[in-house]
Design an enzyme around this catalytic site. Structure first.
Site, PDB file in Angstrom:
ATOM      1  N   GLY A  39       0.707  -1.201   0.102  1.00 39.39           N
ATOM      2  CA  GLY A  39       0.192   0.021   0.152  1.00 39.39           C
ATOM      3  C   GLY A  39       0.780   1.357  -0.068  1.00 39.39           C
ATOM      4  O   GLY A  39       0.167   2.314  -0.415  1.00 39.39           O
ATOM      5  N   GLU A  97       3.435   4.496   5.575  1.00 38.29           N
ATOM      6  CA  GLU A  97       2.120   3.516   5.339  1.00 38.29           C
ATOM      7  C   GLU A  97       1.082   4.117   4.539  1.00 38.29           C
ATOM      8  O   GLU A  97       0.859   5.465   4.513  1.00 38.29           O
ATOM      9  CB  GLU A  97       1.436   3.157   6.722  1.00 38.29           C
ATOM     10  CG  GLU A  97       0.410   2.560   6.781  1.00 38.29           C
ATOM     11  CD  GLU A  97       0.256   1.228   6.311  1.00 38.29           C
ATOM     12  OE1 GLU A  97       0.491   1.261   5.007  1.00 38.29           O
ATOM     13  OE2 GLU A  97       0.137   0.147   6.874  1.00 38.29           O
ATOM     14  N   ASP A 101      -5.863   2.270   9.992  1.00 35.60           N
ATOM     15  CA  ASP A 101      -6.944   1.932  10.392  1.00 35.60           C
ATOM     16  C   ASP A 101      -7.014   1.402  11.593  1.00 35.60           C
ATOM     17  O   ASP A 101      -7.096   2.474  12.512  1.00 35.60           O
ATOM     18  CB  ASP A 101      -7.221   0.879   9.292  1.00 35.60           C
ATOM     19  CG  ASP A 101      -8.938   0.484   9.499  1.00 35.60           C
ATOM     20  OD1 ASP A 101      -9.618   1.284   9.585  1.00 35.60           O
ATOM     21  OD2 ASP A 101      -9.026  -0.721   9.225  1.00 35.60           O
ATOM     22  N   GLY A 103      -4.514   0.448  13.156  1.00 29.81           N
ATOM     23  CA  GLY A 103      -3.232   1.020  13.986  1.00 29.81           C
ATOM     24  C   GLY A 103      -2.424  -0.525  14.309  1.00 29.81           C
ATOM     25  O   GLY A 103      -1.227  -0.435  14.583  1.00 29.81           O
ATOM     26  N   THR A 105      -1.218  -2.899  11.980  1.00 26.84           N
ATOM     27  CA  THR A 105      -0.039  -2.915  11.159  1.00 26.84           C
ATOM     28  C   THR A 105       1.211  -2.093  11.461  1.00 26.84           C
ATOM     29  O   THR A 105       2.170  -2.576  11.773  1.00 26.84           O
ATOM     30  CB  THR A 105      -0.483  -2.531   9.737  1.00 26.84           C
ATOM     31  OG1 THR A 105      -1.583  -3.584   9.528  1.00 26.84           O
ATOM     32  CG2 THR A 105       0.659  -3.077   8.871  1.00 26.84           C
ATOM     33  N   LYS A 129      -7.725   6.760   9.319  1.00 28.37           N
ATOM     34  CA  LYS A 129      -8.751   6.421   9.770  1.00 28.37           C
ATOM     35  C   LYS A 129      -8.968   6.684  11.143  1.00 28.37           C
ATOM     36  O   LYS A 129      -9.075   5.459  11.909  1.00 28.37           O
ATOM     37  CB  LYS A 129      -9.474   5.402   9.203  1.00 28.37           C
ATOM     38  CG  LYS A 129     -10.056   5.350   7.598  1.00 28.37           C
ATOM     39  CD  LYS A 129     -10.945   4.289   7.338  1.00 28.37           C
ATOM     40  CE  LYS A 129     -10.191   3.168   6.775  1.00 28.37           C
ATOM     41  NZ  LYS A 129     -11.172   2.161   6.192  1.00 28.37           N
ATOM     42  N   ASP A 157      -5.618  -1.034  -2.266  1.00 30.14           N
ATOM     43  CA  ASP A 157      -6.229  -1.922  -3.200  1.00 30.14           C
ATOM     44  C   ASP A 157      -7.875  -2.277  -2.429  1.00 30.14           C
ATOM     45  O   ASP A 157      -8.103  -2.265  -1.268  1.00 30.14           O
ATOM     46  CB  ASP A 157      -5.648  -3.308  -3.433  1.00 30.14           C
ATOM     47  CG  ASP A 157      -5.425  -3.966  -2.070  1.00 30.14           C
ATOM     48  OD1 ASP A 157      -5.179  -3.510  -1.065  1.00 30.14           O
ATOM     49  OD2 ASP A 157      -6.017  -5.288  -2.161  1.00 30.14           O
ATOM     50  N   ARG A 163      -4.969  -0.195  -7.219  1.00 25.54           N
ATOM     51  CA  ARG A 163      -3.890   0.568  -6.547  1.00 25.54           C
ATOM     52  C   ARG A 163      -3.341   1.531  -7.390  1.00 25.54           C
ATOM     53  O   ARG A 163      -2.683   2.627  -7.170  1.00 25.54           O
ATOM     54  CB  ARG A 163      -2.826  -0.675  -6.500  1.00 25.54           C
ATOM     55  CG  ARG A 163      -3.104  -1.525  -5.261  1.00 25.54           C
ATOM     56  CD  ARG A 163      -1.681  -2.092  -4.915  1.00 25.54           C
ATOM     57  NE  ARG A 163      -1.937  -3.467  -4.120  1.00 25.54           N
ATOM     58  CZ  ARG A 163      -2.023  -3.866  -3.147  1.00 25.54           C
ATOM     59  NH1 ARG A 163      -2.008  -2.662  -2.297  1.00 25.54           N
ATOM     60  NH2 ARG A 163      -2.282  -5.053  -2.445  1.00 25.54           N
TER      61      ARG A 163
HETATM   62  P1  IMP Z   1      -4.504  -1.758  10.131  1.00 28.19           P
HETATM   63  O1  IMP Z   1      -3.550  -2.649  10.847  1.00 28.19           O
HETATM   64  O2  IMP Z   1      -5.967  -2.037  10.791  1.00 28.19           O
HETATM   65  O3  IMP Z   1      -4.233  -0.207  10.778  1.00 28.19           O
HETATM   66  O4  IMP Z   1      -4.849  -1.800   8.919  1.00 28.19           O
HETATM   67  C1  IMP Z   1      -3.807  -1.289   7.995  1.00 28.19           C
HETATM   68  C2  IMP Z   1      -3.965  -2.099   6.590  1.00 28.19           C
HETATM   69  O5  IMP Z   1      -5.331  -2.322   6.195  1.00 28.19           O
HETATM   70  C3  IMP Z   1      -3.513  -1.101   5.424  1.00 28.19           C
HETATM   71  O6  IMP Z   1      -2.328  -1.292   5.143  1.00 28.19           O
HETATM   72  C4  IMP Z   1      -4.443  -1.614   4.254  1.00 28.19           C
HETATM   73  O7  IMP Z   1      -3.676  -2.519   3.547  1.00 28.19           O
HETATM   74  C5  IMP Z   1      -5.730  -2.039   4.889  1.00 28.19           C
HETATM   75  N1  IMP Z   1      -6.844  -1.007   4.877  1.00 28.19           N
HETATM   76  C6  IMP Z   1      -7.377  -0.655   5.880  1.00 28.19           C
HETATM   77  N2  IMP Z   1      -8.204   0.327   5.428  1.00 28.19           N
HETATM   78  C7  IMP Z   1      -8.307   0.400   4.278  1.00 28.19           C
HETATM   79  C8  IMP Z   1      -9.231   1.082   3.107  1.00 28.19           C
HETATM   80  O8  IMP Z   1      -9.947   1.785   3.304  1.00 28.19           O
HETATM   81  N3  IMP Z   1      -8.914   0.737   1.936  1.00 28.19           N
HETATM   82  C9  IMP Z   1      -7.784  -0.195   1.624  1.00 28.19           C
HETATM   83  N4  IMP Z   1      -6.990  -0.906   2.421  1.00 28.19           N
HETATM   84  C10 IMP Z   1      -7.342  -0.584   3.823  1.00 28.19           C
HETATM   85 MG    MG Z   2      -5.026  -4.350   1.022  1.00 29.54          MG
END
Ligand code: IMP
Ligand code: MG
Length: 172
Positions: A39, A97, A101, A103, A105, A129, A157, A163
């Protein structure tokens, strides 16, 4: 069909502003930029492309790759597939990043890089977000803060599609 939510011109302008901010904060350093695949690849390289030549000459960059899976007790876990191959000990490290979302990751990436003893460790995300946050991670640079929408484009994606879009949109 993809409905545009942030047009290509706003994306381009914001990348320029972020590059100015990063350039000011990392002036005189030899930073290591670490992009989270897939991403953040496009985002990181576009920011790098807009930095002043002196910083482009000094900086190093690499990528890490992670994946999420359902762990024990249905808790989402994040595992690391690809480590950062550049030495980060005593370096100024900036993690790129595409979107933060929950957090999880970024938390996992910071944990691994942090264990290797960088001098500084910050986060630069194109989108954030905040309403979805589960892990309180520091976000030092943010392109756009968005509501709880699933967006695509500019590296992000939906099932590997979209992408390459130059804008951010929602699939309808
Ligand atoms: P986290 O670990 O929940 O913060 O999620 C992060 C990962 O979820 C990002 O690196 C994206 O790959 C994926 N992701 C979260 N929200 C979205 C979105 O709205 N569109 C696309 N990918 C997302
Ligand atoms: Mg993805």
């Amino acid at each position: 069909m993809v409905r545009e939510v942030i047009d290509a011109e706003r994306v381009r302008r914001r990348i320029g502003e972020m590059a100015v901010q990063v350039a000011a904060d990392y002036a005189g350093t030899e930073p290591v930029f670490v992009g989270v695949l897939n991403g953040a690849a496009q985002f990181m390289l576009e920011v790098i492309g807009r930095l002043p030549a002196v910083l482009q000459e000094r900086l190093l960059y690499d990528f890490v790759q992670v994946s999420s899976y359902q762990g024990r007790a249905n808790r989402d876990q994040v595992s690391l597939h690809r480590e950062c191959g550049v030495e980060v000990r005593d370096q100024d490290v900036l993690v790129f990043e595409g979107i933060v979302d929950t957090g999880r990751t970024v938390e996992r990436v910071l944990e691994t890089l942090g264990a290797r003893g960088p001098r500084s460790l910050r986060v630069c995300t194109f989108l954030d977000k905040p309403s979805r946050r589960r892990c309180p991670v520091p976000v030092d640079y943010c392109g756009f803060s968005i509501p709880d929408l699933f967006v695509v484009g500019f590296g992000l994606d939906q099932d590997q599609r979209y992408r390459a879009l130059r804008y951010i949109g929602v699939v309808e």
